[in-house]
Design a protein around this motif. Structure first.
Motif, PDB file in Angstrom:
ATOM      1  N   ASN A 207       0.766  -1.343  -0.004  1.00 14.88           N
ATOM      2  CA  ASN A 207       0.099  -0.016   0.139  1.00 14.88           C
ATOM      3  C   ASN A 207       0.823   1.302   0.075  1.00 14.88           C
ATOM      4  O   ASN A 207       0.240   2.342   0.105  1.00 14.88           O
ATOM      5  N   GLY A 208       2.138   1.292  -0.264  1.00 12.96           N
ATOM      6  CA  GLY A 208       2.832   2.426  -0.434  1.00 12.96           C
ATOM      7  C   GLY A 208       3.267   2.994   0.764  1.00 12.96           C
ATOM      8  O   GLY A 208       3.592   4.187   0.732  1.00 12.96           O
ATOM      9  N   VAL A 209       3.257   2.328   1.902  1.00 15.15           N
ATOM     10  CA  VAL A 209       3.600   3.390   3.111  1.00 15.15           C
ATOM     11  C   VAL A 209       5.199   3.332   3.240  1.00 15.15           C
ATOM     12  O   VAL A 209       5.688   2.439   2.994  1.00 15.15           O
ATOM     13  N   PRO A 210       5.646   4.797   3.361  1.00 13.37           N
ATOM     14  CA  PRO A 210       7.003   4.763   3.432  1.00 13.37           C
ATOM     15  C   PRO A 210       7.596   4.058   4.664  1.00 13.37           C
ATOM     16  O   PRO A 210       7.192   4.370   5.874  1.00 13.37           O
ATOM     17  N   PRO A 211       8.767   3.262   4.821  1.00  8.00           N
ATOM     18  CA  PRO A 211       9.130   2.615   6.061  1.00  8.00           C
ATOM     19  C   PRO A 211       9.462   3.741   7.209  1.00  8.00           C
ATOM     20  O   PRO A 211       9.095   3.154   8.229  1.00  8.00           O
TER      21      PRO A 211
ATOM     22  N   VAL B 256      -9.148   3.302   3.368  1.00 11.81           N
ATOM     23  CA  VAL B 256     -10.687   4.005   3.532  1.00 11.81           C
ATOM     24  C   VAL B 256     -10.798   4.879   2.172  1.00 11.81           C
ATOM     25  O   VAL B 256      -9.850   5.903   1.915  1.00 11.81           O
ATOM     26  N   ASP B 257     -11.677   4.512   1.234  1.00 10.20           N
ATOM     27  CA  ASP B 257     -12.124   5.455   0.047  1.00 10.20           C
ATOM     28  C   ASP B 257     -10.741   5.768  -0.764  1.00 10.20           C
ATOM     29  O   ASP B 257     -10.695   7.095  -1.023  1.00 10.20           O
ATOM     30  N   GLY B 258      -9.806   4.927  -1.031  1.00 13.26           N
ATOM     31  CA  GLY B 258      -8.569   5.179  -1.685  1.00 13.26           C
ATOM     32  C   GLY B 258      -7.719   5.756  -1.081  1.00 13.26           C
ATOM     33  O   GLY B 258      -6.412   6.085  -1.740  1.00 13.26           O
ATOM     34  N   TYR B 259      -7.738   5.970   0.225  1.00 14.25           N
ATOM     35  CA  TYR B 259      -6.347   6.380   0.955  1.00 14.25           C
ATOM     36  C   TYR B 259      -5.812   5.226   1.995  1.00 14.25           C
ATOM     37  O   TYR B 259      -6.707   4.357   2.370  1.00 14.25           O
ATOM     38  N   VAL B 260      -4.694   5.482   2.313  1.00 16.08           N
ATOM     39  CA  VAL B 260      -3.857   4.606   3.409  1.00 16.08           C
ATOM     40  C   VAL B 260      -3.952   5.403   4.499  1.00 16.08           C
ATOM     41  O   VAL B 260      -3.492   6.646   4.625  1.00 16.08           O
ATOM     42  N   ILE B 261      -4.193   4.789   5.568  1.00 12.64           N
ATOM     43  CA  ILE B 261      -4.249   5.390   6.963  1.00 12.64           C
ATOM     44  C   ILE B 261      -3.110   4.436   7.777  1.00 12.64           C
ATOM     45  O   ILE B 261      -3.507   3.515   7.966  1.00 12.64           O
ATOM     46  N   GLU B 262      -1.988   4.972   8.136  1.00 14.98           N
ATOM     47  CA  GLU B 262      -0.941   4.361   9.109  1.00 14.98           C
ATOM     48  C   GLU B 262      -0.953   4.841  10.367  1.00 14.98           C
ATOM     49  O   GLU B 262      -0.739   5.927  10.663  1.00 14.98           O
TER      50      GLU B 262
ATOM     51  N   SER C  12      -1.235  10.311  -0.872  1.00 18.08           N
ATOM     52  CA  SER C  12      -1.783   8.737  -0.656  1.00 18.08           C
ATOM     53  C   SER C  12      -2.467   8.322   0.577  1.00 18.08           C
ATOM     54  O   SER C  12      -3.279   7.415   0.881  1.00 18.08           O
ATOM     55  N   GLY C  13      -1.940   9.301   1.472  1.00 15.20           N
ATOM     56  CA  GLY C  13      -2.712   8.986   2.981  1.00 15.20           C
ATOM     57  C   GLY C  13      -2.119   9.638   4.231  1.00 15.20           C
ATOM     58  O   GLY C  13      -1.360  10.578   3.869  1.00 15.20           O
TER      59      GLY C  13
END
Length: 122
Positions: free
Chosen positions: A42-46, A56-62, A81-82
């Motif tokens: 999901n493309g979360v930067p490390p 949620v609705d096209g966004y990533v929540i980390e 992205s989120g």
């Protein structure tokens, strides 16, 4: 609906899910065995990793992002992205406890750009 990927034994994830539900979100929370895979897919930067990852609705929540910030993201349809709250700061939703600390919600995009979105104080 928010889809939250988490480990089965994560108590703070369960508390964060309750926080979302208290703010009107419907939550599906599948337990996973490899959170790193979910984050990479999901493309979360490390450098922004936390314990759980949500979609949620096209966004990533980390991590422990407050529900009102997610609601603002969804309303504004920001071109990111989120959002992320790296690590697990005491005082963020799901991480309530003694000695809460100031923490920052960060936005990130596909190019790896990270910006401050909001700072929350105890």
């Amino acid at each position: 609906t928010v889809q939250v990927f988490k480990y089965a034994t994560c108590g703070c994830c369960i508390r964060w899910i309750s926080h979302l539900q208290e703010h009107g979100f419907t939550v599906k929370a599948p337990d996973v065995g490899d959170m790193s895979k979910v984050k990479v897919e999901n493309g979360v930067p490390p450098r922004l990793y936390s314990c759980h990852t949500a979609l949620v609705d096209g966004y990533v929540i980390e991590g422990h992002v407050p529900a009102p910030d997610i609601m603002l993201l969804l309303a504004e349809r920001s071109e990111v992205s989120g959002f992320a709250v790296p690590v697990m700061p005491i005082g963020s939703p799901g991480m309530e406890g003694a000695n809460p600390e100031t923490y920052t919600v960060l936005s990130f995009d596909d190019a790896g750009t990270v910006r401050e979105f909001a700072t929350h104080h105890p």
